[in-house]
Design an enzyme around this catalytic site. Structure first.
Site, mmCIF file in Angstrom:
data_model
loop_
_atom_site.group_PDB
_atom_site.id
_atom_site.type_symbol
_atom_site.label_atom_id
_atom_site.label_comp_id
_atom_site.label_asym_id
_atom_site.label_seq_id
_atom_site.Cartn_x
_atom_site.Cartn_y
_atom_site.Cartn_z
ATOM 1 N N SER A 194 -14.518 11.669 5.162
ATOM 2 C CA SER A 194 -14.418 12.917 4.410
ATOM 3 C C SER A 194 -14.682 14.087 5.347
ATOM 4 O O SER A 194 -15.633 14.052 6.126
ATOM 5 C CB SER A 194 -15.443 12.937 3.276
ATOM 6 N N MET A 248 -15.466 19.227 -2.054
ATOM 7 C CA MET A 248 -16.471 18.860 -3.056
ATOM 8 C C MET A 248 -17.819 18.550 -2.396
ATOM 9 O O MET A 248 -18.863 18.996 -2.875
ATOM 10 C CB MET A 248 -16.021 17.642 -3.874
ATOM 11 N N ASN A 294 -7.911 9.281 4.271
ATOM 12 C CA ASN A 294 -8.590 10.359 3.540
ATOM 13 C C ASN A 294 -7.770 11.652 3.646
ATOM 14 O O ASN A 294 -6.646 11.633 4.152
ATOM 15 C CB ASN A 294 -10.000 10.534 4.130
HETATM 16 C C1 FMN Z 1 -11.041 16.376 -5.283
HETATM 17 C C2 FMN Z 1 -10.996 15.175 -4.399
HETATM 18 C C3 FMN Z 1 -12.171 14.470 -4.159
HETATM 19 C C4 FMN Z 1 -12.155 13.356 -3.319
HETATM 20 N N1 FMN Z 1 -13.309 12.670 -3.109
HETATM 21 C C5 FMN Z 1 -13.306 11.575 -2.307
HETATM 22 C C6 FMN Z 1 -14.498 10.837 -2.110
HETATM 23 O O1 FMN Z 1 -15.553 11.132 -2.675
HETATM 24 N N2 FMN Z 1 -14.439 9.761 -1.277
HETATM 25 C C7 FMN Z 1 -13.288 9.376 -0.655
HETATM 26 O O2 FMN Z 1 -13.284 8.373 0.082
HETATM 27 N N3 FMN Z 1 -12.135 10.062 -0.837
HETATM 28 C C8 FMN Z 1 -12.119 11.147 -1.653
HETATM 29 N N4 FMN Z 1 -10.957 11.842 -1.847
HETATM 30 C C9 FMN Z 1 -9.742 11.440 -1.094
HETATM 31 C C10 FMN Z 1 -8.812 10.546 -1.909
HETATM 32 O O3 FMN Z 1 -9.429 9.318 -2.237
HETATM 33 C C11 FMN Z 1 -7.517 10.252 -1.124
HETATM 34 O O4 FMN Z 1 -7.847 9.554 0.060
HETATM 35 C C12 FMN Z 1 -6.754 11.523 -0.741
HETATM 36 O O5 FMN Z 1 -6.823 12.486 -1.772
HETATM 37 C C13 FMN Z 1 -5.292 11.246 -0.418
HETATM 38 O O6 FMN Z 1 -4.605 10.725 -1.542
HETATM 39 P P1 FMN Z 1 -3.641 11.641 -2.487
HETATM 40 O O7 FMN Z 1 -2.692 12.353 -1.583
HETATM 41 O O8 FMN Z 1 -3.005 10.651 -3.421
HETATM 42 O O9 FMN Z 1 -4.549 12.577 -3.176
HETATM 43 C C14 FMN Z 1 -10.941 12.945 -2.692
HETATM 44 C C15 FMN Z 1 -9.762 13.658 -2.965
HETATM 45 C C16 FMN Z 1 -9.769 14.755 -3.811
HETATM 46 C C17 FMN Z 1 -8.483 15.481 -4.061
#
Ligand code: FMN
Length: 369
Positions: A179, A112, A251
């Site tokens: 990120s 993103m 992340n």
């Molecule tokens: C589409 C998308 C956008 C994300 N944007 C951010 C962000 O802006 N800042 C951030 O710290 N983490 C961001 N993340 C990471 C999530 O907060 C999380 O750390 C990561 O997806 C792992 O968790 P999950 O396996 O439950 O998805 C994003 C994840 C996804 C999938």
């Protein structure tokens, strides 16, 4: 999730995501009256950094970057919401397509690139949520970052500018240095860069607290799963030494090991989230807890079920977050995890969620922390 998943999966992932955020905001009053979403139980209540969390399951950063649907997430049973990543000014992010579903792996890949409408617009929206009383009901994490074009040397200016606008609304603050989709961001995890950043953010935080007569906000650092163990140790030592308050682990990952999805998907540039991240996220959590058992950790990455959440808490996490599970498990995921935690607590004779953590980790935390 019944009829919802096929409908949402027929849309491209980013359109479906935008629709889900909009629906959560619009439907909040109805959801709040619908039985089965919110789970309210004193056994799930956690106090961390003197902040009261109604339950330990939060919405991870990046789902509602804008703070557009706080009431909706509360209605869906989340115990806290992390907005952002927010940059000082608006930013479009990378060109689409930039979000991909990998259903064979229960995973997503995203690049993103911090698409968000900037700190002033976000602050206005959070001010409205505060006026509506929502920020008293659900703790709010504010996750901040730097613009794509800001150099590492000037990064501190971006983090403090975003914090300056968003501080009043934050229950806790997260410095996102992990990120994979912003050039140079992850290099800010290096000890000397991070020390400078953390110092500046902590100083502004203290100044704001003095000026307003309020408590300083807990300052957390969100780290990547792609660090070596030694790098994790160095960050944890630094956070502890300069007076940071916690770690979010972790992340998305740039690794692509062991995926079943076709190469057209796995080859997409960006950060991988979801089920394949569970192992790496657990490893980082264990490393952080071993190094600093007194430092509260929010565990995120591949949490889909109550047993997943339990595993993280049992490894020493204070709170957990979900993102990708909301896509694959649907809007009841927070309620399901909370209810599952309660059922397992009953089965195992655990009286309170904080007691899932090992005793030595609990004893390491200072009183009231
Ligand atoms: C589409 C998308 C956008 C994300 N944007 C951010 C962000 O802006 N800042 C951030 O710290 N983490 C961001 N993340 C990471 C999530 O907060 C999380 O750390 C990561 O997806 C792992 O968790 P999950 O396996 O439950 O998805 C994003 C994840 C996804 C999938």
């Amino acid at each position: 999730m019944g009829a919802l998943r096929p409908a949402l999966f027929s849309l491209d992932p980013e359109t479906a995501h935008a629709a889900a955020v909009r629906a959560a905001g619009l439907a909040a009053p109805v959801l709040a009256r619908t039985p089965g979403f919110r789970v309210s139980d004193p056994r799930l209540r956690e106090t961390v950094w003197a902040v009261d969390f109604p339950n330990p399951v939060g919405l991870a950063a990046g789902y509602d970057k804008w703070g557009a649907a706080i009431a909706g997430w509360h209605a869906l049973g989340f115990g806290f919401v992390e907005v952002g990543t927010v940059t000082p000014g608006p930013q479009e992010g990378n060109p689409a397509p930039r979000l991909f579903r990998l259903p064979d792996d229960d995973a997503l890949i995203n690049r993103m690139g911090f698409n968000n409408d900037g700190a002033p617009a976000t602050a206005n929206r959070l001010a409205a949520a505060a006026r509506g009383g929502w920020l008293r009901r659900v703790p709010l994490g504010v996750n901040i970052g730097k613009h794509k074009t800001t150099t590492a040397e000037l990064a501190v200016r971006d983090y403090t500018a975003a914090l300056d606008r968003l501080w009043p609304y934050a229950s806790y603050v997260v410095m996102n240095v992990s990120s994979p989709n912003t050039p140079g961001l992850r290099e800010l995890q290096g000890a000397s860069a991070l020390a400078g950043l953390l110092d500046a953010v902590i100083e502004m935080n203290r100044d704001k607290a003095v000026m307003t007569g309020q408590r300083p906000r807990p300052v957390l650092v969100k780290i990547a799963p792609d660090l070596t163990s030694e790098q994790v140790d160095a960050i944890v030592d630094l956070v502890r030494d300069v007076g940071g308050d916690g770690i979010i682990a972790c992340n998305t990952t740039v690794a692509r090991a062991g995926l079943r999805s076709p190469a057209s998907l796995t080859g997409q540039e960006g950060g991988l989230s979801g089920r394949p991240l569970a192992g790496p996220s657990m490893d980082v959590l264990r490393r952080v807890v071993a190094r600093a058992p007194e430092l509260p950790v929010i565990s995120v990455g591949g949490i889909f079920s109550a047993d997943d959440a339990w595993e993280r808490l049992a490894a020493g996490a204070r709170l957990v977050q979900v993102w990708t599970a909301l896509v694959y498990e649907g809007p009841r995921v927070a309620a399901r995890i909370n209810r599952g935690l309660l059922e397992r607590m009953e089965r195992e004779g655990v009286a309170h969620v904080s007691e899932i953590r090992p005793r030595d980790v609990r004893d390491a935390a200072p009183p009231g922390a």
